[in-house]
Design a protein around this motif. Structure first.
Motif: not given
Ligand code: SAH
Length: 394
Positions: A243-258
């Motif tokens: 499993s992987v848990t990814s943490v970032d404060s940027s919404a754009l970063a998280i959206d792109t990661l998804k």
């Protein structure tokens, strides 16, 4: 060409091929150079030292680019420098990887120029007035050498401010890159947004480290802190992480990661994304009794200059302490610093303090560095900025 004489005894760095001449070292400027002009630099005794870009606004008054007096700094000089830099990256680009840094400023004898390749597009950062002056020539050389679909200016870096340059962000040649451009690195596909993404759109300096780290993640529970578009997360998934848990404060970063998880058809059930401040999130995990097998800490630059070192050291220490406390016994911590002001020995010292505070015994099992497309000139240690340690935490 304007000639500049250095103060007595101030020629040593230039002789040793260090590319910066600080304003305090100038004895005499013979004439009135404009910012960005190529000037000829001499020692106090009249010995020729090098050619460089002049800038009257900057603490670095001259950025040296050529130490051979017989060379003429003309279009063919730029062509040679660029071709040499591009050719030296050829082995990085293949079926698995179509993005890398083609030109890395002083390290490639082009102070203030960064060129990143993203599939068929090029993203430029122009961080010195000297390069700004020859921008059109550089675009033309890159266009004919590489035949890209578009060349984009992504010079919105604070460094431009030191040179008295305005922020640029726009198309220089060809077509605009699509909102989400697809690039490939280590066989993994990423959507990157050149116009809005951070830095020049993608952190290609972690290419090798992502692959190395991933080789330790099979069947492991991984926490990727400061994940951005998911470099470490995706490589871990590709290598069979449980499993992987990814943490970032940027919404754009998280959206792109998804988007990237889907693009690569990874099992979304294995992935948790959290948009949050990492320090807060690590404390929340500790309070909830969470633990992980492998943790990545790849924070932004905490020490932009030497003067920020003490504060940065405390921030790195605290972050690493929190990370160590969340690891299972024998778990791995991949911890990075991209602050040029923090050298590897200082970083080890900071991590040692973190281990003491966490009450953990720690082994270094590997050291990470920047990859071949971010070379370090032996005479310019300031160019060495990315370092990391792979730790086994007992
Ligand atoms: N590991 C990434 C690159 C990290 S860049 C990769 O492989 O591509 C640093 C990231 O830290 C950025 O995405 C930024 O949004 C994020 N960031 C900065 N401060 C943060 C904080 N306090 N908490 C969480 N994320 C942060």
């Amino acid at each position: 060409m304007v000639e500049i004489i250095l103060k007595r005894g101030k020629e040593k760095a230039a002789i040793q091929r260090h590319p910066w001449v600080f304003s305090g070292a100038l004895e005499k400027v013979k004439g009135k150079p404009n910012d960005g002009d190529v000037v000829k630099v001499f020692a106090f005794d009249g010995e020729f030292l090098a050619y460089g870009y002049f800038n009257g606004n900057s603490r670095v008054a001259v950025r040296l680019l050529e130490w051979n007096e017989d060379q003429i700094i003309d279009q063919s000089w730029y062509q040679n420098r660029l071709k040499q830099a591009i050719a030296s990256r050829a082995f990085i680009l293949n079926d698995e990887t179509n993005t890398c840094r083609l030109v890395f400023s002083e390290a490639d004898f082009l102070p203030g120029l960064i060129v990143d390749k993203y599939a068929d597009f090029l993203s430029l950062q122009i961080l010195s007035s000297g390069i700004e002056r020859v921008k059109n020539d550089i675009v033309e050389i890159l266009r004919s050498a590489l035949n890209p679909k578009g060349i984009f200016d992504k010079s919105d870096a604070t460094a431009r401010g030191h040179e008295g340059l305005h922020i640029e962000n726009g198309l220089l040649w060809g077509e605009n890159p699509p909102e989400f451009l697809e690039v490939k690195e280590n066989g993994i596909i990423y959507h990157i947004n050149i116009a809005e993404g951070q830095k020049s759109g993608f952190y290609c300096d972690q290419r090798d480290n992502r692959k190395i780290l991933a080789s330790y993640t099979k069947d492991k529970k991984v926490l990727d802190c400061f994940s951005y578009s998911g470099g470490f997360s995706l490589n871990s998934l590709a290598n069979g992480a449980k499993s992987v848990t990814s943490v970032d404060s940027s919404a754009l970063a998280i959206d792109t990661l998804k988007q990237n998880i889907e693009l690569n058809k990874f099992d979304t059930n294995k992935v948790t994304t959290i948009q949050s401040d990492v320090n807060k999130q690590l404390r929340a995990f500790a309070a909830a009794g969470e633990s992980f097998d492998v943790i990545v800490l790849d924070p932004p630059k905490y020490a932009p200059s030497r003067s920020a070192l003490d504060r940065a050291a405390r921030a790195y220490k605290d972050l690493n302490r929190l990370g160590m406390l969340l690891l299972e016994k024998g778990g791995l911590l991949a911890t990075f610093s991209c602050s040029g002001a923090v050298d590897i020995e200082t970083f080890k010292q900071i991590v040692a303090w973190a281990a003491l505070d966490a009450g953990k015994e720690v082994q270094i099992i590997k050291q990470f560095c920047q990859p071949e497309d971010h070379p370090v000139r032996i005479s310019f240690s300031e160019g060495e900025y990315l370092k990391g340690l792979l730790l086994r935490v007992l």
